[in-house]
Structures are given as C-alpha cells and as structure tokens.
Design a protein around this motif. Structure first.
Motif, short mmCIF file in Angstrom:
data_model
loop_
_atom_site.label_atom_id
_atom_site.label_comp_id
_atom_site.label_asym_id
_atom_site.label_seq_id
_atom_site.Cartn_x
_atom_site.Cartn_y
_atom_site.Cartn_z
N LEU A 76 49.23 35.67 34.09
CA LEU A 76 49.76 36.78 33.31
C LEU A 76 48.93 38.05 33.53
O LEU A 76 49.46 39.16 33.43
N ALA A 77 47.65 37.87 33.82
CA ALA A 77 46.74 39.01 34.00
C ALA A 77 46.48 39.33 35.47
O ALA A 77 45.53 40.04 35.78
N LYS A 78 47.33 38.87 36.36
CA LYS A 78 47.01 38.90 37.79
C LYS A 78 46.82 40.31 38.35
O LYS A 78 46.15 40.48 39.37
N THR A 79 47.39 41.34 37.73
CA THR A 79 47.22 42.70 38.23
C THR A 79 45.97 43.36 37.68
O THR A 79 45.61 44.46 38.12
N LEU A 80 45.29 42.73 36.74
CA LEU A 80 44.13 43.33 36.08
C LEU A 80 42.85 43.02 36.85
O LEU A 80 42.79 42.13 37.68
N ARG A 81 41.80 43.76 36.53
CA ARG A 81 40.51 43.60 37.21
C ARG A 81 39.91 42.22 36.97
O ARG A 81 40.16 41.59 35.94
N PRO A 82 39.04 41.76 37.88
CA PRO A 82 38.38 40.46 37.70
C PRO A 82 37.50 40.39 36.46
O PRO A 82 37.15 39.30 36.03
#
Length: 302
Positions: free
Chosen positions: A261-267
């Motif tokens: 779900l968070a794949k586009t967000l920063r590590p």
C-alpha cells in the motif's frame, strides 16, 4: 502486540489461546506471548479498526480490517469499517461531513504518485480501496497542545468528537492500531509540554471515555523513531504488570500488504521499515554479539 486498556469492556480471556511450546520471547517482555486472537463478531456486529496517529496508520488499519473480517470467528455479514485519525485541516469539498468530526471520502480511490509523501493531506486515505460502507473514514481529532486549552479541556473536546462519530456509525466494537507505539510511550511528536497532548494518547483516552469495548494493537514497537528502547520496554512492562497485554500478532502476517500500500513512499516510512526488518530476519541469522537492535532516524529523532 495487543493490549486491553482498563475499562475497555473486553474480557481478555476470550482473546488468548493457551501458551504453546513454539511461542518465543520477542525481546520486549520477560515471557513468551500467546498469539493474539481478534474478538468474535456476529453477522449483525458493527466494528471499526482505527488508525490512531494518522499517516501510514491508515494502511495498518486497512490491513487489520481485512484480517479481522477473514477470521473464522467473524460471521458472514459482520460490518468492519476502518478509519484514520487526523488533525484539523481544510478538507476538499468532496469529503462529505457526516458529523462535525467524521468524514466520508469520495467513492473512487486515487492512486499515490511516486515522489508524493502526502503529508498534511488525505491522499494516503484516498489511495486505498474502499471497504465496508465506503471506508476508510476520516476521524478529525480537533484539539491538541497548540490549542491553548488545558489538558482536561483537550480531553473533553476530543472525547466528545470521537464519541459522536462512533455513535453515528453505530460502532459496537473497536480495535485501535498504532505503528510504532507512541500511544504507549507518548512519543516525541507533540506540543504543549505533556505527552498526553499527543494524538495517539488523545485517541486512546477518547476511546476509553466512549464506553465502546476496544483493544489496542501496536505494530512494530519503536519503528516510528519516536520512542527509545528503554521507554518502550518500560511502557510494555507496565502494561504487562497491569494485566493488559493479551498476546502477539506476528508482523510477518501483515507487513507485506502494508508495504504494498505504501510502495510509492520513501523507505523511511514505517511500513517499509517493518518490511526491511522482516526481510533481514529472514535472510540473515540473528547476530550473536548481543547487538540486535538497529537505529531509526525519523523526523529528527534517533
């Protein structure tokens, strides 16, 4: 780990299973924990999973919502909503107010765009597939330490706001989810000179005041970079001594879905920190030098 708060209305013995020989010490408690079991729901039950601190907690709430609905003890027909708690902010006109502090999002999800961390917006919530009755909902926590109100006045305002919202939704049971655990320690992301002004702590107080039976789930204690190891150990030890610790939910069961779900967000966002930790444990034997912790730096905290 899952916690039962005082006066939360749940009989903790219903959600434990017997301790098994395969249970292991997780590094935070002086004993092994049984696996947590979600409360059973009938076909007419109305429940909600609430992301306590906003931000990526909505991903945890969505994943926990699906997990609760999939349990054998959840009857077909049960309604399980999910929501995220946010601070007061201007909201787009297509966010429908149901009460002064409860909002329904538009029907169609809006995918996140790489490079957009979505701080200060509702774009994380908007990106999610809609669940029961169009959830996720937004629960606006109206007051904090910057309001100039006393702590008791903030308690009263936030408790009234959340109680009205939950009554409108007809909620009978709730699970509150927190990535990192500042709901236990108070964390460092608050203003007003008292940890009780923090949003997670305010939501915890409001749920207790609501009289609705609820449980609290902390995923990845410390992963938000807001609590020291010592503060987290002290908080969990205090909860355990009070008989509030119910069990453990293996993070491997849920972390992949949250990270997706968070794949586009920063590590550096919490779902990715958890996914990286799980990946490391699977790929590398645990160190034998006694140094098994990593250092997390987020929002200027270490």
């Amino acid at each position: 780990s899952c916690y039962r708060r005082p006066n939360s209305g749940f009989d903790c013995n219903l959600y434990r299973r017997p301790l098994m020989e395969s249970d292991t010490y997780d590094g935070l408690l002086p004993r092994a924990l049984p696996r947590f079991m979600f409360p059973p729901l009938s076909a007419t039950s109305r429940a909600i999973v609430i992301g306590m601190g906003g931000g990526c907690d909505v991903f945890a709430a969505g994943v926990m919502c699906k997990l609760w609905k999939s349990q054998p003890s959840t009857e077909s027909g049960a309604t399980v909503l999910f929501a995220n708690c946010v601070g007061p902010r201007p909201l787009p006109e297509d966010h429908e107010p149901l009460t002064p502090h409860l909002y329904r999002l538009p029907c169609e999800p809006v995918p996140l765009v790489p490079g957009d961390e979505a701080y200060g917006s509702t774009r994380l919530e908007l990106s999610m597939d809609r669940g029961d009755e169009g959830s996720p909902y937004l629960l606006v926590v109206p007051k904090d330490g910057k309001s100039g109100l006393t702590l008791n006045e903030v308690y009263a305002a936030n408790s009234a706001a959340l109680a009205e919202a939950l009554r409108h939704l007809g909620i009978e049971f709730a699970v509150a989810v927190d990535l990192g655990g500042d709901s236990l320690t108070g964390g460092s992301d608050y203003e007003g000179g008292n940890i009780e002004f923090g949003r997670d702590r305010q939501v915890l107080h409001a749920l207790t005041a609501s009289g609705i039976p609820f449980l609290q789930i902390v995923l990845g204690p410390g992963c938000d970079g807001e609590s020291s190891v010592e503060a987290m150990q002290d908080a969990i030890r205090t909860a355990d001594e009070a008989g509030s610790v119910l069990g453990a939910l293996p993070i491997e069961d849920v972390v992949a879905d949250m990270a997706e779900l968070a794949k586009t967000l920063r590590p550096s966002r919490t779902p990715h920190i958890l996914a990286s930790a799980v990946s490391r444990v699977k790929q590398t034997p645990a160190p034998t030098d006694g140094e098994t912790n990593c250092v997390i730096e987020r929002h200027g905290n270490r």
